[in-house]
Write a protein that holds these residues in place. Structure first.
Motif, PDB file in Angstrom:
ATOM      1  N   MET A   1      86.258  17.650  18.806  1.00 27.09           N
ATOM      2  CA  MET A   1      86.122  16.252  19.108  1.00 27.09           C
ATOM      3  C   MET A   1      84.636  15.915  19.037  1.00 27.09           C
ATOM      4  SD  MET A   1      86.805  14.322  22.718  1.00 27.09           S
ATOM      5  CE  MET A   1      85.372  15.003  23.472  1.00 27.09           C
ATOM      6  N   ARG A   2      84.318  14.787  18.446  1.00 26.87           N
ATOM      7  CA  ARG A   2      82.929  14.316  18.404  1.00 26.87           C
ATOM      8  C   ARG A   2      82.877  12.865  18.865  1.00 26.87           C
ATOM      9  NH1 ARG A   2      81.463  17.074  12.873  1.00 26.87           N
ATOM     10  NH2 ARG A   2      80.783  19.064  13.710  1.00 26.87           N
ATOM     11  N   LEU A   3      81.914  12.587  19.743  1.00 28.13           N
ATOM     12  CA  LEU A   3      81.685  11.225  20.222  1.00 28.13           C
ATOM     13  C   LEU A   3      80.236  10.858  19.965  1.00 28.13           C
ATOM     14  CD1 LEU A   3      83.382  11.294  23.740  1.00 28.13           C
ATOM     15  CD2 LEU A   3      84.202  10.118  21.729  1.00 28.13           C
ATOM     16  N   ASP A   4      80.005   9.694  19.384  1.00 27.38           N
ATOM     17  CA  ASP A   4      78.649   9.185  19.224  1.00 27.38           C
ATOM     18  C   ASP A   4      78.232   8.525  20.531  1.00 27.38           C
ATOM     19  OD1 ASP A   4      78.405  10.003  16.596  1.00 27.38           O
ATOM     20  OD2 ASP A   4      79.188   8.130  15.780  1.00 27.38           O
ATOM     21  N   LEU A   5      77.170   9.046  21.135  1.00 25.68           N
ATOM     22  CA  LEU A   5      76.692   8.537  22.417  1.00 25.68           C
ATOM     23  C   LEU A   5      75.174   8.357  22.372  1.00 25.68           C
ATOM     24  CD1 LEU A   5      78.778  10.918  24.706  1.00 25.68           C
ATOM     25  CD2 LEU A   5      79.245   8.513  24.227  1.00 25.68           C
ATOM     26  N   PRO A   6      74.677   7.496  21.484  1.00 27.41           N
ATOM     27  CA  PRO A   6      73.223   7.327  21.397  1.00 27.41           C
ATOM     28  C   PRO A   6      72.662   6.684  22.657  1.00 27.41           C
ATOM     29  CG  PRO A   6      74.332   5.649  20.093  1.00 27.41           C
ATOM     30  CD  PRO A   6      75.393   6.604  20.569  1.00 27.41           C
ATOM     31  N   GLY A   7      71.490   7.146  23.048  1.00 22.99           N
ATOM     32  CA  GLY A   7      70.812   6.556  24.198  1.00 22.99           C
ATOM     33  C   GLY A   7      71.330   6.992  25.544  1.00 22.99           C
ATOM     34  N   ILE A   8      72.215   7.965  25.581  1.00 26.13           N
ATOM     35  CA  ILE A   8      72.761   8.454  26.842  1.00 26.13           C
ATOM     36  C   ILE A   8      71.824   9.518  27.403  1.00 26.13           C
ATOM     37  CG2 ILE A   8      74.665   9.774  27.889  1.00 26.13           C
ATOM     38  CD1 ILE A   8      75.468   6.946  27.201  1.00 26.13           C
ATOM     39  N   ASP A   9      71.492   9.401  28.684  1.00 24.29           N
ATOM     40  CA  ASP A   9      70.708  10.429  29.354  1.00 24.29           C
ATOM     41  C   ASP A   9      71.610  11.652  29.541  1.00 24.29           C
ATOM     42  OD1 ASP A   9      68.994  11.955  30.880  1.00 24.29           O
ATOM     43  OD2 ASP A   9      69.224  10.733  32.684  1.00 24.29           O
ATOM     44  N   GLU A  10      71.154  12.781  29.056  1.00 19.17           N
ATOM     45  CA  GLU A  10      71.947  14.011  29.108  1.00 19.17           C
ATOM     46  C   GLU A  10      72.369  14.369  30.533  1.00 19.17           C
ATOM     47  OE1 GLU A  10      71.490  18.567  27.470  1.00 19.17           O
ATOM     48  OE2 GLU A  10      70.139  17.014  26.741  1.00 19.17           O
ATOM     49  N   GLU A  11      71.545  14.029  31.507  1.00 17.14           N
ATOM     50  CA  GLU A  11      71.852  14.332  32.907  1.00 17.14           C
ATOM     51  C   GLU A  11      73.035  13.516  33.432  1.00 17.14           C
ATOM     52  OE1 GLU A  11      70.386  16.789  34.685  1.00 17.14           O
ATOM     53  OE2 GLU A  11      69.360  17.254  32.803  1.00 17.14           O
ATOM     54  N   SER A  12      73.322  12.365  32.833  1.00 12.66           N
ATOM     55  CA  SER A  12      74.428  11.527  33.301  1.00 12.66           C
ATOM     56  C   SER A  12      75.751  11.869  32.629  1.00 12.66           C
ATOM     57  CB  SER A  12      74.115  10.047  33.053  1.00 12.66           C
ATOM     58  OG  SER A  12      74.325   9.703  31.695  1.00 12.66           O
TER      59      SER A  12
END
Length: 102
Positions: A1-12
């Motif tokens: 599965m792949r989701l595009d999540l640009p701009g997401i803080d990895e910690e969240s």
């Protein structure tokens, strides 16, 4: 599965698997100076969830996930009991007894 999540803080970013459901939770904060007004915003901000219902043939105990360059990739292996396997075939006639006339 792949989701595009640009701009997401990895910690969240959080990925959980429960009852054949894979859940992705993340938060995107506003990345603009305080008091800035937007004419247009292409990326929504805030917290969101995505859920995928998975089949019974997957091994949720061995799910792995990687987040790189704004793309979350989750690998979900096939469960051992669901893997194709070869079924041995017993051949009929191998127990034949030969009766000879004497």
């Amino acid at each position: 599965m792949r989701l595009d999540l640009p701009g997401i803080d990895e910690e969240s970013l959080e990925v959980t698997a429960e009852n054949n459901t894979l859940t992705v939770r993340a938060r995107r904060d506003v990345d603009a100076p305080k008091g800035a007004e937007f004419v247009m915003r292409e990326r929504p901000v805030g917290t969101f969830n995505r859920q995928m219902v998975l089949g019974d043939g997957l091994d949720l105990e061995r799910v792995s996930a990687q987040y790189r360059d704004g793309v979350l990739t989750a690998s979900i292996p096939v469960a051992e009991h669901a893997r194709p396997r070869r079924i041995p075939i017993t051949r009929s006639g191998s127990d034949r007894k030969v009766i000879e006339a004497g």
